[in-house]
Design a protein around this motif. Structure first.
Motif, mmCIF file in Angstrom:
data_model
loop_
_atom_site.group_PDB
_atom_site.id
_atom_site.type_symbol
_atom_site.label_atom_id
_atom_site.label_comp_id
_atom_site.label_asym_id
_atom_site.label_seq_id
_atom_site.Cartn_x
_atom_site.Cartn_y
_atom_site.Cartn_z
ATOM 1 N N TYR A 35 0.859 -1.174 0.000
ATOM 2 C CA TYR A 35 0.000 0.000 0.000
ATOM 3 C C TYR A 35 0.899 1.228 0.000
ATOM 4 C CZ TYR A 35 -3.634 3.330 1.311
ATOM 5 O OH TYR A 35 -4.508 4.389 1.312
ATOM 6 N N ASN A 36 0.634 2.152 -0.944
ATOM 7 C CA ASN A 36 1.455 3.341 -1.062
ATOM 8 C C ASN A 36 0.913 4.441 -0.163
ATOM 9 O OD1 ASN A 36 2.309 6.059 -2.417
ATOM 10 N ND2 ASN A 36 3.707 4.514 -3.200
ATOM 11 N N LEU A 37 1.707 4.820 0.831
ATOM 12 C CA LEU A 37 1.335 5.874 1.761
ATOM 13 C C LEU A 37 2.387 6.968 1.691
ATOM 14 C CD1 LEU A 37 -0.618 6.780 4.041
ATOM 15 C CD2 LEU A 37 0.916 5.651 5.663
ATOM 16 N N ASN A 38 1.998 8.120 1.152
ATOM 17 C CA ASN A 38 2.930 9.241 1.010
ATOM 18 C C ASN A 38 4.180 8.870 0.224
ATOM 19 O OD1 ASN A 38 1.298 11.007 2.404
ATOM 20 N ND2 ASN A 38 2.307 10.677 4.365
ATOM 21 N N GLY A 39 3.991 8.092 -0.848
ATOM 22 C CA GLY A 39 5.113 7.736 -1.692
ATOM 23 C C GLY A 39 5.968 6.591 -1.172
ATOM 24 N N ARG A 40 5.518 5.969 -0.083
ATOM 25 C CA ARG A 40 6.268 4.868 0.533
ATOM 26 C C ARG A 40 5.428 3.604 0.480
ATOM 27 N NH1 ARG A 40 7.182 3.142 6.104
ATOM 28 N NH2 ARG A 40 5.481 4.525 6.718
ATOM 29 N N ASP A 41 5.962 2.540 -0.113
ATOM 30 C CA ASP A 41 5.243 1.265 -0.180
ATOM 31 C C ASP A 41 5.414 0.506 1.128
ATOM 32 O OD1 ASP A 41 4.172 1.523 -2.700
ATOM 33 O OD2 ASP A 41 5.892 0.612 -3.704
ATOM 34 N N ILE A 42 4.279 0.202 1.776
ATOM 35 C CA ILE A 42 4.318 -0.512 3.049
ATOM 36 C C ILE A 42 3.549 -1.825 2.922
ATOM 37 C CG2 ILE A 42 4.511 1.658 4.328
ATOM 38 C CD1 ILE A 42 1.581 1.392 5.088
ATOM 39 N N ASP A 43 3.783 -2.740 3.850
ATOM 40 C CA ASP A 43 3.095 -4.031 3.821
ATOM 41 C C ASP A 43 1.628 -3.851 4.188
ATOM 42 O OD1 ASP A 43 5.222 -5.964 3.235
ATOM 43 O OD2 ASP A 43 6.086 -5.287 5.127
ATOM 44 N N TYR A 44 0.786 -4.527 3.423
ATOM 45 C CA TYR A 44 -0.663 -4.480 3.672
ATOM 46 C C TYR A 44 -1.198 -5.910 3.726
ATOM 47 C CZ TYR A 44 -5.581 -4.422 2.844
ATOM 48 O OH TYR A 44 -6.915 -4.669 2.960
ATOM 49 N N ILE A 45 -1.979 -6.213 4.781
ATOM 50 C CA ILE A 45 -2.553 -7.552 4.956
ATOM 51 C C ILE A 45 -4.030 -7.414 5.321
ATOM 52 C CG2 ILE A 45 -2.419 -9.747 6.216
ATOM 53 C CD1 ILE A 45 0.484 -8.965 6.971
ATOM 54 N N ASP A 46 -4.880 -8.143 4.631
ATOM 55 C CA ASP A 46 -6.307 -8.177 4.957
ATOM 56 C C ASP A 46 -6.654 -9.572 5.465
ATOM 57 O OD1 ASP A 46 -8.920 -7.055 5.108
ATOM 58 O OD2 ASP A 46 -9.486 -8.125 3.296
#
Length: 282
Positions: A245-256
């Protein structure tokens, strides 16, 4: 249907709070300013709110503030759990009510048990099998001893569902909250995520069919911010979806995952999938 929202003891008097350091207090002030601006925007709709408690009819009555727990910003991996709605705490800060709830905690509470197990695994970088980890109560007691909880839990809808007789998500209430938030004008939800600046986001089956209006949900967590997700399979069924997930230009891990209150396997539907995703070589 799974039970939704965060389960709480009804709190008559809130006197106990978490202990935050000076840096955290400054962050909490920023969050509090944001929440008050959010309430002001919601208050532009004068129509009384129906949240299951006839004594609560205004945004300030129904709004439950949320945010992070002590030592969040010191974590190697800052984790934000995104849930659906709170229960029976309209007008309160859910972190304070959570402290009251934790002090009466037992391992039968599936919602917090799942979160505590996952957090233990993330903090220890997946080095322990599920059979080796402590009980949820032992994990919680260690967090208290060290004043190190280190995660944030926030809700898509901050209107508390205060109907004592209905534990399902109040879909009408939640979608009114999102509609009246006017997120296309000021995206309060994104601003909250930016303040928290997580390294990992874990959600609770927010896209379940017929729950949130997808237009509103897309304002909270825009589809364009996600990379293509992959599934984790257990017993022939998908138990988790993950990607970036891109948050403020930073790709972070996303888990649902399944909703955190779901009566699903602690090991196969929560702990193991998250460890497999974040620490595949452990």
């Amino acid at each position: 249907m799974e039970m939704c929202g965060i389960l709480y003891l009804e709190v008559k008097k809130l006197s106990k709070k978490f202990k935050y350091n000076d840096k955290e207090k400054l962050k909490n002030k920023e969050l509090d300013i944001l929440m008050n601006e959010w309430i002001s925007e919601l208050s532009k709709n004068p129509e009384p709110i129906s949240n299951g408690d006839k004594t609560k009819t205004t945004p300030s009555d129904c709004f439950a503030k949320d945010g992070f727990f002590p030592r969040y910003y010191e974590q190697k991996r800052k984790v934000v759990f995104i849930c659906r709605e709170t229960r029976l705490i309209g007008g309160y800060d859910f972190r304070n009510t959570t402290k009251e709830f934790f002090e009466n905690f037992n391992n039968n509470n599936s919602f917090w048990r799942h979160i505590l197990y996952i957090m233990y695994g993330i903090k220890t970088e997946g080095k322990y099998s599920f059979e080796e980890i402590p009980t949820a109560l032992e994990i919680l007691n260690e967090m208290y001893t060290n004043n190190n909880f280190g995660f944030a839990t926030i809700n898509i809808s901050k209107y508390s569902n205060d109907d004592k007789n209905n534990w399902q998500t109040n879909i009408v209430l939640a979608n009114r909250f999102l509609k009246d938030s006017n997120l296309d004008k000021t995206n309060f939800f994104q601003k909250e995520l930016e303040l928290l600046n997580p390294d990992i986001i874990i959600t609770a089956n927010l896209w379940e069919h017929g729950l949130f209006n997808e237009e509103y949900l897309d304002l909270c967590l825009p589809k364009t911010n996600f990379s293509k997700g992959k599934n984790v399979i257990y017993d022939g069924k998908s138990v988790a979806e993950y990607g970036k997930y891109n948050l403020n230009g930073r790709d972070i891990d996303y888990i649902d995952l399944y909703h955190f209150s779901a009566k699903k396997s602690d090991k196969y539907c929560y702990y193991n999938p998250v460890m497999k995703i974040l620490f595949p070589k452990k």
